[in-house]
Design a protein around this motif. Structure first.
Motif, PDB file in Angstrom:
ATOM      1  N   UNK A 191       0.663  -1.047  -0.117  1.00  0.00           N
ATOM      2  CA  UNK A 191      -0.078  -0.116   0.163  1.00  0.00           C
ATOM      3  C   UNK A 191       0.987   1.225   0.038  1.00  0.00           C
ATOM      4  N   UNK A 192       1.966   1.323  -0.742  1.00  0.00           N
ATOM      5  CA  UNK A 192       2.667   2.436  -1.022  1.00  0.00           C
ATOM      6  C   UNK A 192       1.960   3.146  -1.895  1.00  0.00           C
ATOM      7  N   UNK A 193       2.127   4.623  -1.801  1.00  0.00           N
ATOM      8  CA  UNK A 193       1.413   5.301  -2.740  1.00  0.00           C
ATOM      9  C   UNK A 193       2.116   5.261  -4.164  1.00  0.00           C
ATOM     10  N   UNK A 194       1.189   5.213  -5.353  1.00  0.00           N
ATOM     11  CA  UNK A 194       1.703   5.179  -6.707  1.00  0.00           C
ATOM     12  C   UNK A 194       0.531   5.874  -7.700  1.00  0.00           C
ATOM     13  N   UNK A 195       0.778   6.038  -9.020  1.00  0.00           N
ATOM     14  CA  UNK A 195      -0.127   6.640  -9.794  1.00  0.00           C
ATOM     15  C   UNK A 195      -1.421   5.880  -9.726  1.00  0.00           C
ATOM     16  N   UNK A 196      -1.453   4.693  -9.484  1.00  0.00           N
ATOM     17  CA  UNK A 196      -2.657   4.007  -9.435  1.00  0.00           C
ATOM     18  C   UNK A 196      -3.237   3.891  -8.254  1.00  0.00           C
ATOM     19  N   UNK A 197      -2.685   4.489  -7.157  1.00  0.00           N
ATOM     20  CA  UNK A 197      -3.077   4.525  -5.733  1.00  0.00           C
ATOM     21  C   UNK A 197      -2.723   6.010  -5.123  1.00  0.00           C
ATOM     22  N   UNK A 198      -2.849   7.103  -5.606  1.00  0.00           N
ATOM     23  CA  UNK A 198      -2.491   8.331  -5.355  1.00  0.00           C
ATOM     24  C   UNK A 198      -2.865   9.040  -4.138  1.00  0.00           C
ATOM     25  N   UNK A 199      -2.922   8.085  -3.016  1.00  0.00           N
ATOM     26  CA  UNK A 199      -3.384   8.961  -1.826  1.00  0.00           C
ATOM     27  C   UNK A 199      -2.463   9.849  -1.137  1.00  0.00           C
ATOM     28  N   UNK A 200      -1.209   9.608  -1.581  1.00  0.00           N
ATOM     29  CA  UNK A 200      -0.115  10.680  -0.872  1.00  0.00           C
ATOM     30  C   UNK A 200       0.984  10.812  -2.134  1.00  0.00           C
ATOM     31  N   UNK A 201       1.751  11.951  -1.807  1.00  0.00           N
ATOM     32  CA  UNK A 201       2.723  12.164  -2.994  1.00  0.00           C
ATOM     33  C   UNK A 201       3.998  11.306  -2.719  1.00  0.00           C
ATOM     34  N   UNK A 202       4.862  10.598  -3.884  1.00  0.00           N
ATOM     35  CA  UNK A 202       5.780   9.851  -4.175  1.00  0.00           C
ATOM     36  C   UNK A 202       7.002  10.760  -3.258  1.00  0.00           C
ATOM     37  N   UNK A 203       7.065  11.153  -2.240  1.00  0.00           N
ATOM     38  CA  UNK A 203       8.035  11.660  -1.443  1.00  0.00           C
ATOM     39  C   UNK A 203       8.378  11.322  -0.016  1.00  0.00           C
ATOM     40  N   UNK A 204       9.384  11.857   0.663  1.00  0.00           N
ATOM     41  CA  UNK A 204       9.661  11.478   1.793  1.00  0.00           C
ATOM     42  C   UNK A 204       9.771  12.679   2.593  1.00  0.00           C
ATOM     43  N   UNK A 205      10.034  13.782   2.208  1.00  0.00           N
ATOM     44  CA  UNK A 205      10.180  15.211   2.905  1.00  0.00           C
ATOM     45  C   UNK A 205       8.745  15.783   2.663  1.00  0.00           C
ATOM     46  N   UNK A 206       8.418  16.754   3.291  1.00  0.00           N
ATOM     47  CA  UNK A 206       6.841  17.344   3.231  1.00  0.00           C
ATOM     48  C   UNK A 206       5.811  16.557   3.508  1.00  0.00           C
ATOM     49  N   UNK A 207       4.979  16.533   2.421  1.00  0.00           N
ATOM     50  CA  UNK A 207       3.743  15.586   2.808  1.00  0.00           C
ATOM     51  C   UNK A 207       3.866  14.197   2.631  1.00  0.00           C
ATOM     52  N   UNK A 208       5.133  13.819   2.335  1.00  0.00           N
ATOM     53  CA  UNK A 208       5.377  12.273   2.041  1.00  0.00           C
ATOM     54  C   UNK A 208       5.304  11.840   3.234  1.00  0.00           C
ATOM     55  N   UNK A 209       5.241  12.108   4.369  1.00  0.00           N
ATOM     56  CA  UNK A 209       5.175  11.725   5.829  1.00  0.00           C
ATOM     57  C   UNK A 209       3.636  10.815   5.819  1.00  0.00           C
ATOM     58  N   UNK A 210       2.824  11.110   4.971  1.00  0.00           N
ATOM     59  CA  UNK A 210       1.442  10.923   5.177  1.00  0.00           C
ATOM     60  C   UNK A 210       1.386   9.174   4.881  1.00  0.00           C
ATOM     61  N   UNK A 211       2.258   8.652   3.994  1.00  0.00           N
ATOM     62  CA  UNK A 211       2.012   7.323   3.737  1.00  0.00           C
ATOM     63  C   UNK A 211       2.423   6.392   4.695  1.00  0.00           C
TER      64      UNK A 211
END
Length: 607
Positions: free
Chosen positions: A578-598
């Motif tokens: 359940x990592x975010x991806x283009x098919x499951x874009x509930x969070x951005x592909x990031x670590x910094x910023x809003x990447x903490x969400x996933x």
């Protein structure tokens, strides 16, 4: 060795460090005892597909027990973790500036996908006139149990006024006052001279908030606050430093995390960053299910699932695989004879094979770069003018390069095949440089040199150690270089235009510049930058940015060579899914910023 992700001013160089280790048993002691992940403890990779069901049918078996409760990370820490001071220049993961918000947190969080700012320590941010008001979430606390209040926020930003050596000190170029109105509300007053709310918001979203009750004592002990090692960091985030040595940085969950009521509890109980000697060692661990998520430049990562059948993926399953986050530049020193002519620079821009750079140097992680300082994706897409780019920009066209040189400049080839201008200036003998080990940039510069030679411009390449290149670029002691400018962020693309075009505050060659390394000058830039920075609606901002982009295309002081991800986001779903991806874009592909969400949303595949 493949290059790690890097910010040019910090120049991490894992090859030079001599630190780290390859495949080994990780994690010793206390809360993470028994989580050793030697290769023999892991199940084989089997014949899993890239289905996102790493522990299920057709997938690779995940780790068991405490090891399975741990998220293993690669790609951020390349040497011995000697300090965790976010105000210093070499803080270890995850406490460095712009790192993952596991220990320290920011007020707001930047989202790469749409350019928005999402709640963090603050539940809201509102601008009225020259004031930006930030309101803290209810119940914010430090991990030692003390309340996190507006006093801590004011103190953190005031630190940069008292200690101009800290990384966010430029915040005070754009903000004139920070003051609390009550225990949970803070007003930021936009400086009337620079009048740039975007840069203020960028600092609000990018600055770790620090506990005043701890850092006042550190101030008393250190003349330069960045010198404190901060080996037992007290933050507000969902994790704390548990163990660290030359082999790893290990984190454990904070039991009393204030944000549980908003985001819940992180799925992993532990987070560990093994320290590898190079990217190859990290890739081996990644493919062996010893690493769950990687932030490394891995050439042809798609072969891990298409050929090797590993349970690995990136944001996109097809090229370009990653979301663009920045544009490394061919920086031209406009004070050098020959390169001081915009027509020569445009001729060079026309000869470069951008598609080849995207396919080879960037391993298909980029589409061919456009002649624009605006990214055509994410939050910047609304400002990108494709019609103007196609009309006045350049593309790979060696014939047009030769036409400019011969017809517009009257240049003629010498006996060595290199063009010479009518005044005797030879368009050659130039050197293009970037740090050794940064293989994507090195490959790009080799392509530039080959393309230039083919049309009659003489460029050779050299790849010194990173500190040497940094000094050379900042001092203006170079011909051409591949170097970075501002990536995506709350102040983009304004900050990128500043980095490329603005000569205010940029010293003459011989003294360090921190933007506009090529010392480009154009009298019309400043007023347009100020207009763009103070714009309050998208139409006026797009107009000003469009005019700046046209100045950029006509003068070509730098040339975008590629689009590079803000961070490489590569995940292995053998143990966590359940990592975010283009098919499951509930969070951005990031670590910094809003990447903490996933990290709150991923799931164990096995128990």
């Amino acid at each position: 060795m493949s290059a790690p992700d890097r910010t040019p001013t910090s120049v991490p160089d894992p090859a030079a460090s001599g630190q780290g280790a390859s495949r080994r048993t990780f994690l010793t002691g206390s809360a993470v005892a028994g989580l050793g992940v030697a290769g023999t403890m892991l199940a084989g990779c089997g014949t899993g597909s890239n289905s996102g069901k790493g522990g299920g049918k057709g997938g690779s078996a995940g780790r068991q027990g405490k090891s399975g409760d741990t998220l293993f990370i690669a790609g951020f820490q390349w040497g011995n973790p000697s300090n965790f001071n976010p105000l210093g220049t070499s803080a270890a993961w995850p406490c460095g500036n712009g790192n993952w918000q596991l220990v320290y947190e920011t007020l707001m969080r930047f989202n790469l996908l749409d350019g928005s700012l999402q709640p963090g320590l603050a539940k809201s941010m509102e601008q009225k006139g020259d004031k930006i008001t930030v309101t803290l979430q209810k119940g914010t606390k430090w991990n030692d149990g003390k309340d996190l209040t507006a006093d801590d926020v004011v103190y953190t930003f005031e630190l940069a006024k008292k200690h101009p050596e800290v990384s966010y000190a430029t915040f005070w170029d754009y903000c004139s006052k920070v003051e609390k109105t009550d225990a949970s509300t803070i007003d930021f007053t936009i400086d009337s001279k620079t009048n740039n709310p975007g840069m203020v918001k960028g600092s609000i979203a990018g600055t770790y908030i620090l506990p005043q009750h701890i850092w006042t004592a550190k101030e008393a002990k250190n003349k330069s606050i960045g010198n404190d090692l901060n080996l037992n960091p007290v933050g507000s985030g969902p994790f704390k430093i548990d163990k660290f040595d030359q082999t790893q940085v290990a984190l454990a969950q904070v039991d009393n995390y204030w944000g549980k009521g908003i985001w819940g509890t992180p799925a992993p109980k532990y987070a560990v960053h093994p320290i590898y000697k190079d990217n190859s060692a990290g890739d081996v661990a990644f493919q062996s299910n010893e690493v769950d998520i990687s932030q490394q430049f891995t050439p042809q990562v798609w072969k891990m699932w298409e050929v090797q059948k590993k349970p690995i993926s990136t944001w996109y399953k097809k090229a370009p695989y990653h979301v663009p986050g920045g544009m490394p530049m061919l920086v031209m020193n406009t004070t050098k004879k020959g390169l001081d002519n915009p027509k020569v620079r445009r001729a060079l821009a026309y000869c470069i094979d951008y598609a080849r750079i995207a396919a080879t140097a960037m391993s298909s992680y980029s589409v061919p770069a456009n002649p624009s300082l605006i990214l055509p994706t994410g939050g910047e897409a609304k400002y990108f003018d494709k019609g103007a780019v196609d009309k006045t920009g350049w593309k790979h066209d060696p014939a047009e390069s030769k036409r400019i040189l011969e017809k517009e400049l009257g240049a003629k080839k010498g006996g060595d095949g290199i063009y010479v201008l009518p005044d005797g200036t030879k368009l050659g003998g130039w050197t293009a440089q970037c740090p050794t080990g940064w293989t994507d940039w090195q490959s790009a510069l080799r392509i530039v040199a080959d393309n230039a030679k083919a049309v009659g411009i003489g460029i050779s390449t050299k790849f010194p150690q990173a500190p040497q290149v940094t000094q050379s670029v900042q001092n203006g002691d170079f011909d051409l270089a591949c170097w970075g400018v501002a990536g995506v962020g709350p102040a983009a693309p304004w900050q990128r235009f500043r980095d490329v075009l603005d000569d205010r505050g940029v010293p003459a060659p011989g003294k360090n510049a921190f933007y506009n390394y090529g010392r480009f000058k154009d009298s019309s830039v400043q007023s347009l930058l100020d207009k763009a920075g103070s714009s309050t609606d998208d139409n006026s901002l797009k107009s000003a940015l469009g005019q700046l982009d046209e100045i950029f295309r006509q003068n070509a002081p730098m040339v975008p060579l590629m689009y590079r991800p803000l961070e490489f986001f590569e995940f292995n779903e053998a143990t966590w899914t359940n990592f975010p991806s283009a098919a499951n874009p509930y969070a951005p592909p990031m670590f910094q910023g809003d990447g903490i969400t996933w990290i709150f949303k991923i799931k164990r595949t096995t128990k």
